[in-house]
Design an enzyme around this catalytic site. Structure first.
Site, PDB file in Angstrom:
ATOM      1  N   HIS A  39       0.846  -1.199   0.000  1.00 49.91           N
ATOM      2  CA  HIS A  39       0.000   0.000   0.000  1.00 49.91           C
ATOM      3  C   HIS A  39       0.881   1.247   0.000  1.00 49.91           C
ATOM      4  O   HIS A  39       2.086   1.164   0.214  1.00 49.91           O
ATOM      5  CB  HIS A  39      -0.888   0.018   1.253  1.00 49.91           C
ATOM      6  CG  HIS A  39      -0.097   0.192   2.508  1.00 49.91           C
ATOM      7  ND1 HIS A  39       0.529  -0.859   3.145  1.00 49.91           N
ATOM      8  CD2 HIS A  39       0.215   1.303   3.219  1.00 49.91           C
ATOM      9  CE1 HIS A  39       1.177  -0.407   4.194  1.00 49.91           C
ATOM     10  NE2 HIS A  39       1.009   0.909   4.271  1.00 49.91           N
ATOM     11  N   HIS A 122       5.445   6.002  -1.216  1.00 42.93           N
ATOM     12  CA  HIS A 122       6.193   4.807  -1.600  1.00 42.93           C
ATOM     13  C   HIS A 122       5.439   3.572  -1.139  1.00 42.93           C
ATOM     14  O   HIS A 122       4.545   3.664  -0.300  1.00 42.93           O
ATOM     15  CB  HIS A 122       7.598   4.823  -0.978  1.00 42.93           C
ATOM     16  CG  HIS A 122       7.579   4.694   0.507  1.00 42.93           C
ATOM     17  ND1 HIS A 122       7.318   5.786   1.328  1.00 42.93           N
ATOM     18  CD2 HIS A 122       7.716   3.621   1.322  1.00 42.93           C
ATOM     19  CE1 HIS A 122       7.338   5.385   2.586  1.00 42.93           C
ATOM     20  NE2 HIS A 122       7.557   4.079   2.618  1.00 42.93           N
TER      21      HIS A 122
END
Length: 175
Positions: A39, A122
């Site tokens: 995620h 990220h």
């Protein structure tokens, strides 16, 4: 509800994006993040009272955003935390706007979250990693349209402790 939960808001990948990211994990060392845990964290809330979940769930509806086209075309390494990650060479302004919109709603509701570092979108691929030279990886196009409030639990097994991420509330972003 009683007790507290460790919570965060995130963009949650679809299955094809998870599969492509799993292929990227072969290029990094360390403890790989399970595909179901991949995620982009938007706001880490930390420990929150369980009674706050309904209000935090409503925040999903208060954040205005359409789906965001993300081009994952970069791998990196955070040496201080020994994390290998996937990200973008160019962060779309829509992603920054989503983050700022969420931060604004959290501030309006006086809900604290981790702001120690500036927003660095990220996807953690591996922990306890070492800097890895990556081969040419095929860029991943992700139609990011799944905004989620997630609970982070620690589960124990023979190999130690591992985070388990459980969606508590979710919203599909507009087209």
């Amino acid at each position: 509800m009683t007790g507290s939960l460790r919570l965060f808001f995130a963009l949650w990948p679809d299955e094809s994006t998870r599969k492509a990211l799993s292929a990227w994990q072969s290029a990094v060392s360390g403890r790989k993040v399970p595909p179901e845990n991949l995620h982009i964290t938007l706001a880490f809330l930390g420990e929150q009272p369980a009674s706050a979940v309904p209000e935090l769930s409503r925040i999903l509806e208060q954040v205005s955003s359409d789906a965001i086209g993300l081009k994952l075309d970069r791998m990196g390494y955070f040496s201080h935390s020994r994390i290998s990650w996937a990200g973008m060479k160019a962060i779309p302004p829509e992603l920054t706007q989503l983050y700022k919109g969420l931060a604004t709603v959290l501030a309006e509701k006086s809900i604290s979250y981790d702001r120690r570092n500036r927003f660095k979108p990220h996807i953690t691929l591996a922990r306890h990693s070492s800097r890895t030279e990556t081969a040419d990886l095929k860029p991943i196009t992700w139609h990011a349209n799944h905004l989620v409030l997630v609970e982070s639990r620690i589960r124990q097994d023979k190999k130690g402790s591992h985070p388990q991420y459980i969606p508590v509330a979710e919203r599909m972003l507009g087209n």
